[in-house]
Motif scaffolding. Structure first.
Motif, PDB file in Angstrom:
ATOM      1  N   ASP A 222       3.800 -62.140  42.165  1.00 38.56           N
ATOM      2  CA  ASP A 222       4.396 -61.500  43.272  1.00 38.56           C
ATOM      3  C   ASP A 222       3.598 -61.385  44.424  1.00 38.56           C
ATOM      4  OD1 ASP A 222       3.022 -59.223  42.968  1.00 38.56           O
ATOM      5  OD2 ASP A 222       4.553 -58.297  41.881  1.00 38.56           O
ATOM      6  N   SER A 223       3.972 -60.691  45.542  1.00 37.07           N
ATOM      7  CA  SER A 223       3.010 -60.579  46.777  1.00 37.07           C
ATOM      8  C   SER A 223       1.751 -59.894  46.629  1.00 37.07           C
ATOM      9  CB  SER A 223       3.634 -60.132  47.747  1.00 37.07           C
ATOM     10  OG  SER A 223       4.111 -58.842  47.641  1.00 37.07           O
ATOM     11  N   ASP A 224       1.603 -58.916  45.557  1.00 40.62           N
ATOM     12  CA  ASP A 224       0.424 -58.434  44.939  1.00 40.62           C
ATOM     13  C   ASP A 224      -0.504 -59.175  44.026  1.00 40.62           C
ATOM     14  OD1 ASP A 224       1.003 -56.180  46.622  1.00 40.62           O
ATOM     15  OD2 ASP A 224       2.140 -55.462  45.000  1.00 40.62           O
ATOM     16  N   SER A 225      -0.100 -60.398  43.870  1.00 36.82           N
ATOM     17  CA  SER A 225      -0.791 -61.291  42.791  1.00 36.82           C
ATOM     18  C   SER A 225      -2.169 -61.793  43.432  1.00 36.82           C
ATOM     19  CB  SER A 225      -0.252 -62.421  42.450  1.00 36.82           C
ATOM     20  OG  SER A 225       1.239 -62.013  41.668  1.00 36.82           O
ATOM     21  N   VAL A 226      -3.241 -61.931  42.781  1.00 41.14           N
ATOM     22  CA  VAL A 226      -4.377 -62.372  43.250  1.00 41.14           C
ATOM     23  C   VAL A 226      -4.750 -63.587  42.177  1.00 41.14           C
ATOM     24  CG1 VAL A 226      -6.968 -61.909  43.716  1.00 41.14           C
ATOM     25  CG2 VAL A 226      -5.240 -60.257  43.893  1.00 41.14           C
ATOM     26  N   TYR A 227      -4.683 -64.681  42.589  1.00 42.14           N
ATOM     27  CA  TYR A 227      -5.038 -65.883  41.783  1.00 42.14           C
ATOM     28  C   TYR A 227      -6.490 -66.670  41.743  1.00 42.14           C
ATOM     29  CZ  TYR A 227      -3.860 -70.424  39.598  1.00 42.14           C
ATOM     30  OH  TYR A 227      -3.912 -71.509  38.720  1.00 42.14           O
ATOM     31  N   HIS A 274      -4.168 -63.360  37.858  1.00 42.70           N
ATOM     32  CA  HIS A 274      -3.618 -64.229  37.408  1.00 42.70           C
ATOM     33  C   HIS A 274      -4.787 -65.512  37.525  1.00 42.70           C
ATOM     34  CE1 HIS A 274      -0.076 -62.163  38.135  1.00 42.70           C
ATOM     35  NE2 HIS A 274       0.711 -62.978  37.337  1.00 42.70           N
ATOM     36  N   LEU A 275      -4.733 -66.327  36.457  1.00 48.10           N
ATOM     37  CA  LEU A 275      -5.530 -67.400  36.401  1.00 48.10           C
ATOM     38  C   LEU A 275      -4.979 -68.386  35.481  1.00 48.10           C
ATOM     39  CD1 LEU A 275      -7.855 -67.733  33.647  1.00 48.10           C
ATOM     40  CD2 LEU A 275      -8.740 -65.949  34.906  1.00 48.10           C
ATOM     41  N   CYS A 276      -5.541 -69.941  35.449  1.00 51.28           N
ATOM     42  CA  CYS A 276      -4.890 -70.928  34.672  1.00 51.28           C
ATOM     43  C   CYS A 276      -6.197 -71.664  33.937  1.00 51.28           C
ATOM     44  CB  CYS A 276      -3.814 -71.744  35.023  1.00 51.28           C
ATOM     45  SG  CYS A 276      -2.456 -70.903  35.870  1.00 51.28           S
ATOM     46  N   MET A 303      -2.312 -68.365  32.073  1.00 55.48           N
ATOM     47  CA  MET A 303      -1.409 -69.475  31.586  1.00 55.48           C
ATOM     48  C   MET A 303      -2.273 -70.685  31.095  1.00 55.48           C
ATOM     49  SD  MET A 303       1.587 -71.365  33.656  1.00 55.48           S
ATOM     50  CE  MET A 303       2.763 -70.123  33.789  1.00 55.48           C
ATOM     51  N   THR A 304      -2.052 -71.259  29.996  1.00 50.79           N
ATOM     52  CA  THR A 304      -2.994 -72.210  29.393  1.00 50.79           C
ATOM     53  C   THR A 304      -2.371 -73.346  28.949  1.00 50.79           C
ATOM     54  OG1 THR A 304      -4.757 -72.476  27.976  1.00 50.79           O
ATOM     55  CG2 THR A 304      -2.921 -71.171  26.923  1.00 50.79           C
ATOM     56  N   ALA A 305      -2.811 -74.614  28.915  1.00 52.07           N
ATOM     57  CA  ALA A 305      -2.299 -75.829  28.392  1.00 52.07           C
ATOM     58  C   ALA A 305      -3.407 -76.741  28.759  1.00 52.07           C
ATOM     59  CB  ALA A 305      -0.970 -76.126  29.374  1.00 52.07           C
ATOM     60  N   GLY A 306      -2.917 -77.922  28.508  1.00 56.01           N
ATOM     61  CA  GLY A 306      -3.748 -79.386  28.716  1.00 56.01           C
ATOM     62  C   GLY A 306      -4.280 -79.632  27.230  1.00 56.01           C
TER      63      GLY A 306
END
Length: 547
Positions: A222-227, A274-276, A303-306
């Motif tokens: 949301d708007s408070d998220s720091v990515y 948050h990070l990926c 969030m992980t993938a690859g």
């Protein structure tokens, strides 16, 4: 009597239909959160108002240079504000953004620039050397613009002007381009080219818009998220988070390098939420934290993938304080298309079983219409028994336009009305899929199919193993047998022998699945954390008989 829903007054009109495009995310963020910090990069800060103005100036400068609809603008740079700005500024001209993998060599870069007919080429000065070598291979050269990032470690100017000088040529009040058709191309992403030259995957505005919203929904932003940018922006346009963060007016924290200490520092300093990243990034963070006894002060969503994440890595990540969301997809599908959506009742499942459940690729996302596991020849779905293997197929609005200048490969990818992933999986009784292998990586030993992922998962459970990759090795008796490449942790595990590791495997695998050979040493991975197994196969070719 049937209702007449095709009457003229019930048709599309400007008031009820507009082509979907992620460009509108930026305009909204600038209107709603004009003074909120949008981008953090070292000492550099930009608010959403400033970010939007810079993107408009970039679009104006490009158009005044002759860049327009259908042209390609290439970028060779790490995760920096300039790259974020190109994600809006380039499509605002109607042009197509092509973010290049910073690990490519000069020949590969030259091929992409020529194949995409790039009209402009933005280069971070740290990559000026390889860019200069690539340009020397071209008969027709694009306009070159130097990105002078203050945090770049080296390099030289090779272009006609710097990025900041180029922006000054633009005017934010100039009109911008808006797509007439949401299926118009917005970006071009080249695959890693495991065989032959890489293929250029064309993203469209509709897919980018929908997947950006899907990412926000499933990553719970949301708007408070720091990515924090630990995922390369050049990979599937950062899984569409380059556009998604604007939709909620959150904050981007740029990071040129993926280094454990720097990631932990950024999390603490900027309040990252948050990070990926690939499972290799999780593994790096686990090892980095273990070396210095570091822990998270508050949970951070990852969030992980690859690549299929080993259950052991997921378990250790959770214990550190990361909230892991395992997703799956491909470049041809705008990035993420499935997620291991979590059920509250699974919280009480014992540790190792819980991690195994989380390691599954899961179910289709909210913006993915259809995902099945089917017989690749008949397209009949496999039973939901967790045993029968089939190919993962998708049908959705997230499918690429196609491969640039490659109709044959495009038709092959969409054969039968589905996108053919080439990934082999089973469907569990609860409808969740689990990848077992790539179709080209499955090991057939004495007529038995062996999943390389299953063996890798066991290897990862050994406390000395940092990373593992398993391939098929030719065998005169069995046809193929497993060969394991193993990278050891740096904390006093260098004394582990091949026989000790094989004993570990024998206790956990059927005899025919145990690797016949273990090769210790660093395992080369792409910038997105994937192992190109064809390279490993080349390493053992001709040496199988000596085992």
């Amino acid at each position: 009597m049937t209702l007449n829903l095709d009457a003229d007054f019930l048709q599309k009109r400007p008031a009820n239909y507009r082509p979907l495009t992620p460009l509108n995310f930026l305009f909204r963020a600038a209107d709603v959160f004009p003074d909120r910090v949008a981008i953090v990069h070292g000492e550099e800060r930009h608010t959403w108002r400033e970010y939007a103005q810079r993107c408009k100036k970039l679009a104006s400068a490009l158009k005044r240079t002759g860049v327009g609809r259908g042209d390609t603008v290439a970028v060779l740079a790490p995760n920096t504000p300039a790259v974020l700005e190109t994600h809006f500024g380039v499509p605002m001209t109607g042009a197509i953004l092509n973010t290049l993998n910073i690990r490519l060599d000069a020949a590969a870069i030259a091929f992409i620039l020529e194949h995409s007919e790039a009209k402009a080429f933005l280069v971070d000065r740290q990559w000026s050397g390889v860019a200069k070598d690539a340009l020397a291979l071209l008969s027709s050269k694009p306009i070159v613009i130097d990105i002078e990032d203050a945090l770049a470690e080296s390099g030289e100017r090779i272009g006609s002007c710097t990025y900041e000088e180029f922006l000054q040529r633009g005017d934010a009040s100039d009109p911008i381009y808006s797509p007439e058709d949401e299926f118009e191309a917005i970006s071009l992403n080249y695959t890693s080219g495991t065989t032959g030259n890489p293929k250029g995957v064309l993203f469209h505005h509709r897919g980018a818009y929908l997947n950006a919203l899907g990412q926000l929904l499933h990553h719970k932003m949301d708007s408070d998220s720091v990515y924090l940018w630990t995922l390369p922006m050049f990979h599937c346009n950062g899984w569409c988070f380059t556009w998604a963060v604007a939709a909620v007016g959150g904050t981007h924290v740029c990071q040129r390098k993926v280094v454990a200490d720097q990631i932990f520092d950024a999390i603490e300093e900027h309040g990252v939420t948050h990070l990926c990243g690939a499972p290799t990034v999780l593994g790096m963070l686990i090892e980095g934290a273990a070396r210095v006894g570091r822990k998270l002060a508050k949970p951070v969503a990852v969030m992980t993938a690859g690549a299929a994440p080993p259950a052991a890595v997921l378990k250790d990540s959770e214990q550190m304080g990361f909230v892991v969301r395992h997703v799956y997809g491909s470049t041809e599908l705008h990035g993420v298309t499935s997620i291991c959506d979590w059920h509250r009742e699974w919280d009480d499942v014992p540790g190792e079983d819980r991690s195994k459940m989380m390691a599954r690729q899961g179910v289709r996302t909210a913006v993915t219409e259809a995902m099945i596991v089917a017989n690749p020849l008949t397209l009949e779905p496999v039973p939901q028994d967790g045993t029968v293997i089939g190919e993962v197929l998708f049908r959705s609005n997230l499918g690429m336009k196609g491969y640039l200048k490659n109709p044959a490969a495009t038709e092959e990818a969409f054969a039968g009305g589905w996108y053919r992933t080439g990934d082999l999986a089973v469907m569990h009784p609860d409808g969740y899929i689990e990848i077992k292998d790539r179709s080209k990586d499955i090991i057939i030993s004495g007529g038995e199919n062996i999943s390389s992922i299953e063996i890798e998962d066991v290897l990862f459970k050994h406390p000395a193993v940092s990373y593992a990759a398993v391939i098929a090795m030719k065998d005169p008796r069995w046809g193929e047998t497993p060969c394991a490449f193993v990278e050891l942790k740096a904390m006093g595990f260098d004394s582990l022998t091949e026989e000790e590791l094989l004993d570990f495997c024998r206790a956990r695998l059927a005899k025919f699945k145990v690797p016949r050979r273990v090769i210790f040493g660093p395992i080369e991975r792409t910038a997105t954390g994937k192992v190109q197994k064809f390279r490993l196969r080349k390493l053992v070719q001709g040496n199988e008989q000596s085992v």
